[in-house]
Every structure is written in C-alpha cells, then in structure tokens.
Design a protein around this motif. Structure first.
Motif, PDB file in Angstrom:
ATOM      1  N   ALA A  59     -46.362  21.035   6.453  1.00 20.60           N
ATOM      2  CA  ALA A  59     -45.658  21.751   5.513  1.00 20.60           C
ATOM      3  C   ALA A  59     -46.409  21.368   3.932  1.00 20.60           C
ATOM      4  O   ALA A  59     -47.345  22.042   3.546  1.00 20.60           O
ATOM      5  CB  ALA A  59     -44.488  22.581   5.365  1.00 20.60           C
ATOM      6  N   ALA A  60     -45.992  20.534   3.451  1.00 19.86           N
ATOM      7  CA  ALA A  60     -46.830  19.775   2.392  1.00 19.86           C
ATOM      8  C   ALA A  60     -47.926  19.430   1.992  1.00 19.86           C
ATOM      9  O   ALA A  60     -48.942  19.760   1.165  1.00 19.86           O
ATOM     10  CB  ALA A  60     -45.901  18.857   1.974  1.00 19.86           C
ATOM     11  N   ALA A  61     -48.543  18.841   3.921  1.00 19.82           N
ATOM     12  CA  ALA A  61     -49.631  18.875   3.516  1.00 19.82           C
ATOM     13  C   ALA A  61     -50.664  20.540   3.749  1.00 19.82           C
ATOM     14  O   ALA A  61     -51.946  20.583   3.064  1.00 19.82           O
ATOM     15  CB  ALA A  61     -50.257  18.019   5.083  1.00 19.82           C
ATOM     16  N   VAL A  62     -50.315  21.004   4.372  1.00 18.01           N
ATOM     17  CA  VAL A  62     -51.113  22.266   3.993  1.00 18.01           C
ATOM     18  C   VAL A  62     -50.900  23.034   3.205  1.00 18.01           C
ATOM     19  O   VAL A  62     -52.237  23.455   2.829  1.00 18.01           O
ATOM     20  CB  VAL A  62     -49.564  23.112   4.978  1.00 18.01           C
ATOM     21  N   ALA A  63     -49.787  22.830   2.327  1.00 12.80           N
ATOM     22  CA  ALA A  63     -50.171  23.166   1.062  1.00 12.80           C
ATOM     23  C   ALA A  63     -51.495  22.467  -0.098  1.00 12.80           C
ATOM     24  O   ALA A  63     -51.717  23.107  -0.917  1.00 12.80           O
ATOM     25  CB  ALA A  63     -48.734  23.224   0.283  1.00 12.80           C
ATOM     26  N   TRP A  64     -51.017  21.250   0.359  1.00 11.20           N
ATOM     27  CA  TRP A  64     -52.207  20.858  -0.256  1.00 11.20           C
ATOM     28  C   TRP A  64     -53.557  21.214   0.227  1.00 11.20           C
ATOM     29  O   TRP A  64     -53.989  20.741  -1.093  1.00 11.20           O
ATOM     30  CB  TRP A  64     -52.024  19.060  -0.288  1.00 11.20           C
ATOM     31  N   PHE A  65     -53.766  21.026   1.301  1.00 11.13           N
ATOM     32  CA  PHE A  65     -55.122  21.424   1.220  1.00 11.13           C
ATOM     33  C   PHE A  65     -55.404  22.454   0.488  1.00 11.13           C
ATOM     34  O   PHE A  65     -57.048  22.909   1.238  1.00 11.13           O
ATOM     35  CB  PHE A  65     -55.440  21.146   3.081  1.00 11.13           C
ATOM     36  N   ASN A  66     -54.528  23.951   0.807  1.00 11.25           N
ATOM     37  CA  ASN A  66     -54.660  24.845   0.299  1.00 11.25           C
ATOM     38  C   ASN A  66     -55.011  25.358  -1.019  1.00 11.25           C
ATOM     39  O   ASN A  66     -56.282  25.916  -1.091  1.00 11.25           O
ATOM     40  CB  ASN A  66     -53.211  26.038   1.078  1.00 11.25           C
ATOM     41  N   ALA A  67     -54.489  24.338  -1.356  1.00  9.86           N
ATOM     42  CA  ALA A  67     -54.782  24.222  -3.360  1.00  9.86           C
ATOM     43  C   ALA A  67     -56.146  24.117  -3.304  1.00  9.86           C
ATOM     44  O   ALA A  67     -56.729  24.548  -4.238  1.00  9.86           O
ATOM     45  CB  ALA A  67     -53.545  23.189  -3.556  1.00  9.86           C
ATOM     46  N   ASN A  83     -58.648  24.819  -0.909  1.00  7.92           N
ATOM     47  CA  ASN A  83     -59.676  25.925  -0.655  1.00  7.92           C
ATOM     48  C   ASN A  83     -59.789  25.310   0.731  1.00  7.92           C
ATOM     49  O   ASN A  83     -61.494  25.784   1.074  1.00  7.92           O
ATOM     50  CB  ASN A  83     -60.148  26.143  -1.728  1.00  7.92           C
ATOM     51  N   LEU A  84     -59.270  24.019   1.322  1.00  6.65           N
ATOM     52  CA  LEU A  84     -59.841  23.778   2.581  1.00  6.65           C
ATOM     53  C   LEU A  84     -59.076  23.515   3.624  1.00  6.65           C
ATOM     54  O   LEU A  84     -57.388  23.706   2.900  1.00  6.65           O
ATOM     55  CB  LEU A  84     -59.227  21.777   2.237  1.00  6.65           C
ATOM     56  N   PRO A  85     -59.478  23.851   4.993  1.00  7.18           N
ATOM     57  CA  PRO A  85     -58.762  24.147   5.727  1.00  7.18           C
ATOM     58  C   PRO A  85     -57.827  22.760   6.194  1.00  7.18           C
ATOM     59  O   PRO A  85     -58.173  21.740   6.224  1.00  7.18           O
ATOM     60  CB  PRO A  85     -59.930  25.074   6.973  1.00  7.18           C
ATOM     61  N   PRO A  86     -56.231  23.352   6.119  1.00  8.50           N
ATOM     62  CA  PRO A  86     -55.514  21.087   6.785  1.00  8.50           C
ATOM     63  C   PRO A  86     -56.327  21.539   8.276  1.00  8.50           C
ATOM     64  O   PRO A  86     -56.281  22.167   9.443  1.00  8.50           O
ATOM     65  CB  PRO A  86     -54.042  22.370   6.850  1.00  8.50           C
ATOM     66  N   VAL A  87     -56.598  20.263   8.241  1.00  7.15           N
ATOM     67  CA  VAL A  87     -56.751  19.519   9.280  1.00  7.15           C
ATOM     68  C   VAL A  87     -56.397  17.759   9.620  1.00  7.15           C
ATOM     69  O   VAL A  87     -55.394  17.321   8.480  1.00  7.15           O
ATOM     70  CB  VAL A  87     -58.040  19.117   9.456  1.00  7.15           C
ATOM     71  N   PHE A  88     -55.838  18.028  10.722  1.00 11.48           N
ATOM     72  CA  PHE A  88     -55.259  16.501  11.142  1.00 11.48           C
ATOM     73  C   PHE A  88     -55.346  15.839  11.579  1.00 11.48           C
ATOM     74  O   PHE A  88     -56.403  16.322  12.802  1.00 11.48           O
ATOM     75  CB  PHE A  88     -53.658  16.605  11.910  1.00 11.48           C
ATOM     76  N   ARG A  89     -55.936  14.348  12.034  1.00 10.37           N
ATOM     77  CA  ARG A  89     -57.118  13.569  12.486  1.00 10.37           C
ATOM     78  C   ARG A  89     -56.122  12.735  13.569  1.00 10.37           C
ATOM     79  O   ARG A  89     -54.838  12.101  12.817  1.00 10.37           O
ATOM     80  CB  ARG A  89     -57.871  12.297  11.991  1.00 10.37           C
ATOM     81  N   MET A  90     -55.611  12.348  14.916  1.00  8.61           N
ATOM     82  CA  MET A  90     -54.814  12.222  15.781  1.00  8.61           C
ATOM     83  C   MET A  90     -55.746  10.953  16.304  1.00  8.61           C
ATOM     84  O   MET A  90     -56.219  11.280  17.407  1.00  8.61           O
ATOM     85  CB  MET A  90     -54.379  13.315  16.133  1.00  8.61           C
ATOM     86  N   THR A  91     -55.133  10.193  15.396  1.00 10.24           N
ATOM     87  CA  THR A  91     -55.335   8.635  16.420  1.00 10.24           C
ATOM     88  C   THR A  91     -54.060   8.164  17.298  1.00 10.24           C
ATOM     89  O   THR A  91     -52.993   8.700  17.480  1.00 10.24           O
ATOM     90  CB  THR A  91     -55.964   7.763  15.345  1.00 10.24           C
ATOM     91  N   PRO A  92     -54.384   7.016  18.072  1.00 12.30           N
ATOM     92  CA  PRO A  92     -53.312   6.644  18.413  1.00 12.30           C
ATOM     93  C   PRO A  92     -51.714   6.510  17.451  1.00 12.30           C
ATOM     94  O   PRO A  92     -50.811   5.368  18.223  1.00 12.30           O
ATOM     95  CB  PRO A  92     -53.610   4.635  19.275  1.00 12.30           C
ATOM     96  N   LEU A  93     -52.524   6.193  15.990  1.00 11.43           N
ATOM     97  CA  LEU A  93     -51.329   5.677  15.024  1.00 11.43           C
ATOM     98  C   LEU A  93     -50.483   6.761  15.259  1.00 11.43           C
ATOM     99  O   LEU A  93     -49.586   6.500  14.064  1.00 11.43           O
ATOM    100  CB  LEU A  93     -51.791   5.769  13.500  1.00 11.43           C
ATOM    101  N   ALA A  94     -50.793   8.531  15.441  1.00  9.38           N
ATOM    102  CA  ALA A  94     -50.200   9.453  15.018  1.00  9.38           C
ATOM    103  C   ALA A  94     -48.589   9.364  15.894  1.00  9.38           C
ATOM    104  O   ALA A  94     -48.448   9.245  16.900  1.00  9.38           O
ATOM    105  CB  ALA A  94     -50.874  10.770  15.220  1.00  9.38           C
ATOM    106  N   GLY A  95     -47.681   9.421  15.384  1.00  9.31           N
ATOM    107  CA  GLY A  95     -46.051   9.286  16.321  1.00  9.31           C
ATOM    108  C   GLY A  95     -45.602  10.152  17.129  1.00  9.31           C
ATOM    109  O   GLY A  95     -46.408  11.921  17.047  1.00  9.31           O
ATOM    110  N   PRO A  96     -45.060  10.026  17.909  1.00  8.80           N
ATOM    111  CA  PRO A  96     -45.197  11.546  18.965  1.00  8.80           C
ATOM    112  C   PRO A  96     -44.373  13.294  18.809  1.00  8.80           C
ATOM    113  O   PRO A  96     -43.832  13.860  18.675  1.00  8.80           O
ATOM    114  CB  PRO A  96     -44.011  11.329  20.090  1.00  8.80           C
TER     115      PRO A  96
END
Length: 249
Positions: A59-67, A69-82
């Motif tokens: 939610a904090a990341a979404v707010a950061w991107f919204n502020a 005017n960018l679409p919230p995006v996650f880059r999901m690599t093998p380092l992303a936790g389950p």
C-alpha cells in the motif's frame, strides 16, 4: 567461470539502469524515472527473506507511485519473497512481460569494423537511438533524463551499413565487473543481416577493455529472435522475472 546469482545481477542492474528518485524500504527499493521503462519505474525486493508486513508495504508503494502520477509496478525476480507474490496475487495484480536474465563470461572480443562507440550523451548517438527506436521527443527526453543520472562507466553503441547509415544501436554500462546491455534496437528493414551481432561484438570489446568480466542482459520471453542471437553469442539463461501491475484490466 562460474556466474553469480540473481542478487549480484540485480544489484548491478540498479546501477546500470538507475532511477532518478530512489527510496528504500528495508530490502525493497522503489524507483521512479519519469515513466521511462517499467524497470526504472518499479519497486522490487532484493532479499526474499524481507517478507514481512507485506500488505502495508505494498500500500505504501502504491501511494508512492500515485504521488508521482506513475502506475504502481512490481518487478518480480527470484529475490521476491513468497508473501509478496501471494499478496499481489490476492489483491488481483496482473502479470505481464515475462522475461529472462541472460549472461555469459566475457573474454577478449574484436569490435566490428562497422561499429562505433559513443559517450552516452553524445548528440550524434542520441539522435541515432531516437531514430531507430522511433521515440517522440517526450519519450526521448525521458531516456535522456535517465542517462543523465548514470554514475557508472557507460557508452552508446551504433552500427552503420556500408553506405554509412545507422542500422543498430544499444546502451551498455558496467557495474561490479558486469556489462549490462539495454535499449537494443535494429532497423526493421535491416534485421537478420548480422548487424545485431556486430553491435554486440563492438560493445563487448569496449566493455572487456574497460574491465568487465561478465556480460548480462534482459530479453522478453516471447522474443525468440533476440534469444537466438544472444545464445549464438554465448549467453545462457540465468533466471526468469516478470512484472505485476495493479488491477486486472
């Protein structure tokens, strides 16, 4: 030569493809670069063990991107936790742009006679890159803003045909001994003529002379032609990644 794991490649990627705005949340990093590419305008986790309090951090990341005017995006690599993957799935974030990380040991390479190396902010190379990529001035300005914040050794590469016309270009940058190639483009009418290989050979020669011992790049999973080119040069598949976007449409 043994190649490193995802953590080393992803850290090098942060330096060779930087964000203009960067904010860390533990081992999660948010980056914004005016909307130029998802990679430089996304949040990613660099440590799969940093997987706590995920919903609030998303939610904090979404707010950061919204502020911004960018679409919230996650880059999901093998380092992303389950827990991060599970949370984004539960929240309905869609998956796009399945891609591969390729890499290879880098030895001595001869540059192609048709290739040239440029400073990344050389107006000649910038004009070539814009022409071949088909960027309008607004998108080109966003690329140039990213280039302005690169702190590591970097170059633009271009290949010319026998008539002296530019037919292929790329950006290469070196971090931690790894040369990362991006923005690879060949003129549509000039593909499958060896210009892509000539461009890579020219850039590899520059990188090896500058001290790089490993070459790496990203390629989309559905780009069979590019994968064949890179495998022919000696690159091998290292791991997969993708992006998650908020919403289902």
């Amino acid at each position: 030569m043994a190649l490193p794991g995802a953590a080393v490649f992803e850290r090098a990627g942060l330096d060779t493809w930087p964000g203009i705005e960067v904010e860390w949340d533990g081992d999660w990093v948010r980056r914004a670069t005016g909307g130029y590419t998802k990679r430089a305008n996304s949040v990613q986790c660099l440590n799969a063990a940093d997987d706590g309090d995920v919903e609030a951090r998303v939610a904090a990341a979404v707010a950061w991107f919204n502020a911004r005017n960018l679409p919230p995006v996650f880059r999901m690599t093998p380092l992303a936790g389950p827990a991060l993957s599970a949370t984004l799935e539960r929240l309905g974030w869609r998956t796009i742009d399945a891609s591969h990380q390729f890499a290879m040991p880098l030895g001595p390479t001869a540059p192609d006679p048709l290739g040239r190396i440029f400073a990344v902010r050389d107006p000649v190379w910038l004009a070539i890159a814009q022409q071949l990529s088909g960027y309008d001035d607004a998108r080109q300005a966003r690329l140039e803003a990213l280039l302005a914040v690169i702190q590591v050794e970097a170059c633009g590469v271009a290949v010319f045909d026998a008539a002296g016309l530019p037919v292929a270009s790329a950006l290469m940058a070196i971090a931690d001994g790894i040369v990362v190639t991006g923005n690879v483009v060949t003129a549509a009418a000039q593909r499958r003529k060896g210009y892509g290989a000539a461009m890579m050979a020219t850039g590899h020669a520059w990188a090896h002379a500058a001290g790089a011992t490993i070459a790496a790049l990203n390629v989309q999973a559905d780009n069979a032609g590019a994968q064949a080119l890179y495998r022919g040069l000696g690159y091998t598949h290292q791991y997969d990644y993708h992006y998650r976007l908020a919403g289902t449409t």
